[in-house]
Write an enzyme that holds these catalytic residues in place. Structure first.
Site, PDB file in Angstrom:
ATOM      1  N   GLY A 245      37.957  42.512  43.369  1.00  0.00           N
ATOM      2  CA  GLY A 245      37.330  43.035  42.760  1.00  0.00           C
ATOM      3  C   GLY A 245      36.568  42.621  44.082  1.00  0.00           C
ATOM      4  CB  CYS A 273      40.524  38.004  42.396  1.00  0.00           C
ATOM      5  SG  CYS A 273      40.447  38.470  44.818  1.00  0.00           S
ATOM      6  N   GLY A 317      36.927  36.879  50.665  1.00  0.00           N
ATOM      7  CA  GLY A 317      36.256  36.530  51.475  1.00  0.00           C
ATOM      8  C   GLY A 317      35.632  35.218  51.174  1.00  0.00           C
ATOM      9  CG  HIS A 365      45.465  40.151  43.969  1.00  0.00           C
ATOM     10  ND1 HIS A 365      44.943  40.888  43.353  1.00  0.00           N
ATOM     11  CD2 HIS A 365      45.227  38.818  44.500  1.00  0.00           C
ATOM     12  CE1 HIS A 365      44.044  40.852  43.728  1.00  0.00           C
ATOM     13  NE2 HIS A 365      44.039  39.521  44.504  1.00  0.00           N
ATOM     14  CD  GLU A 367      47.662  41.383  40.540  1.00  0.00           C
ATOM     15  OE1 GLU A 367      47.715  42.112  42.280  1.00  0.00           O
ATOM     16  OE2 GLU A 367      47.650  40.908  40.604  1.00  0.00           O
TER      17      GLU A 367
END
Length: 400
Positions: A245, A273, A317, A365, A367
């Site tokens: 997110g 993440c 970030g 990530h 996935e």
């Protein structure tokens, strides 16, 4: 203040009106409008992926950001409905050097600029993306704006004022803007042994993540970011997952407290993440903003357990502030913690593993939508963690 001339578009390209990218330090890059026209504001960041632009654009993690693609030619494979990672394009703006003049792929259903227009995404093309990337790498990610159409006619001072008056990404909570509005469920995939129910807190999740959790034996219950501890405990899940997110993890106190209490309840946890950063905070550690972040599908990471180097897909970030070597005691009283993965580019924390509770997370990530599949094994690792936890609890009950 500096200014650069636009790169001339190919002779066969459809001509579009002028546009300008304005950085908060006063630099200006003249180009051509791409997608919708008007003006847009956000944090300008660069993505190093040569492919997967549709997955990038529809990844909710990019909300609030103007994404610059370092690959020079974007849009040649068009877009399709299958590769959408969410319901729409989330980026605040889009920067490319050479937009494709025509779509050339059998899977394409539309051109990229059609989707940019329909979702109202203001973009710019014909700029020197290599030069802009070098600026961001030196000065760090910064506030920016893209101006085209009538807004291109605003004065230089007016444009720069709009850019500088916008909020910084630091301290910004964007979960409410990208999360699902209502709970929904995806059953375990056909032919897969059911392991249990997993509660997924949607902080900007991608469709591929839900699909893979289903394919690994879970009945997936996707919940809004505003879900309370009481609601989570009422669900009584067998496992918990926090998604990727956008935004600053330091501005997500409610989700951090929810996770901390669920960890104390002993629920196995997997986060990716943003979910990695929130695990760090739930354990009692702090996070910080990276100079320009990691974005793209070619980021090298070392798995300390195996010594294997993985090429990963990333978009973040912020990072967890923790030494990459040694064991660390959780200030929140959740036992020992170690860094399980770290970036080979800059030694940033890329994964956390709890040694006394059933929880781990990674910053990238697994996935891989779009991206390499090096880290896909993490879904199997989590499945085994949940099975081991269930077996241990069953054995304890029998002994009692």
């Amino acid at each position: 203040m500096t200014s650069t001339a636009p790169i001339a578009p190919p002779a066969s390209a459809v001509p579009q009106g002028p546009a300008v990218l304005v950085l908060e330090d006063g630099k200006r890059y003249e180009g051509r409008a791409y997608g919708a026209t008007g003006h847009t504001l956000g944090e300008v960041v660069f993505s190093t992926g040569m492919t997967g632009y549709q997955e990038t654009l529809t990844d909710p993690s990019y909300a609030g950001q103007i994404v610059l693609m370092t690959a020079p030619h974007i849009g040649n494979t068009g877009v399709n409905n299958i590769d959408m990672e969410s319901r729409k394009i989330w980026v605040s703006g889009f920067i490319v050097r050479d937009p494709a003049r025509r779509v050339s792929n059998f899977r394409a259903e539309r051109s990229l600029d059609e989707d940019l227009n329909s979702d109202g995404v203001v973009g710019i093309s014909g700029v020197d993306t290599r030069a802009i990337t070098r600026v961001i790498r030196s000065a760090g990610a910064m506030r920016a704006g893209v101006f085209s159409g009538a807004d291109y006619e605003l004065s230089v001072d007016e444009q720069l004022k709009l850019v500088r008056e916008q909020e910084s990404m630091e301290g910004k909570n964007l979960s409410a803007a990208v999360t699902t509005l209502e709970r929904y469920e995806v059953p375990v995939a056909a032919g897969v042994e059911r392991l249990g129910t997993i509660a997924v807190l949607d902080l900007g999740i991608k469709r591929a993540t839900v699909q893979y959790l289903s394919e690994h034996g879970f009945d997936v219950v996707v919940l809004p970011a505003s879900t309370t501890l009481a609601q989570m405990r009422e669900l009584a899940p067998d496992a918990l997952f926090f998604s990727n997110g956008p935004g600053d993890p330091a501005a997500s106190d409610e989700q951090v407290e929810l996770l901390r209490e669920m960890l104390r309840d002993g629920v196995p946890y997997f986060g990716i993440c943003f979910g990695n950063q929130l695990l760090g905070r739930a354990l009692g550690f702090s996070t910080y903003k990276l100079p320009f972040g990691h974005r793209g599908i070619n980021q090298p990471v070392l798995d300390k357990r195996t010594g294997r180097v993985e090429i990963t897909a990333q978009n973040h970030g912020f990072a967890v502030d923790l030494p990459i070597e040694g064991e660390h005691d959780s200030p929140a009283g959740l036992g020992r913690v170690q860094v399980s993965h770290y970036s080979l580019n800059d030694q940033v924390v890329e994964g956390l593993e709890c040694l006394d509770i059933a929880a781990f997370s990674v910053q990238y990530h697994p996935e891989a939508a779009a991206g390499p599949h090096d880290a896909f094994y993490l879904f199997d690792r989590f499945r085994q963690l949940v099975k081991n936890r269930a077996a241990a609890e069953s054995g304890a009950k029998e002994n009692n």
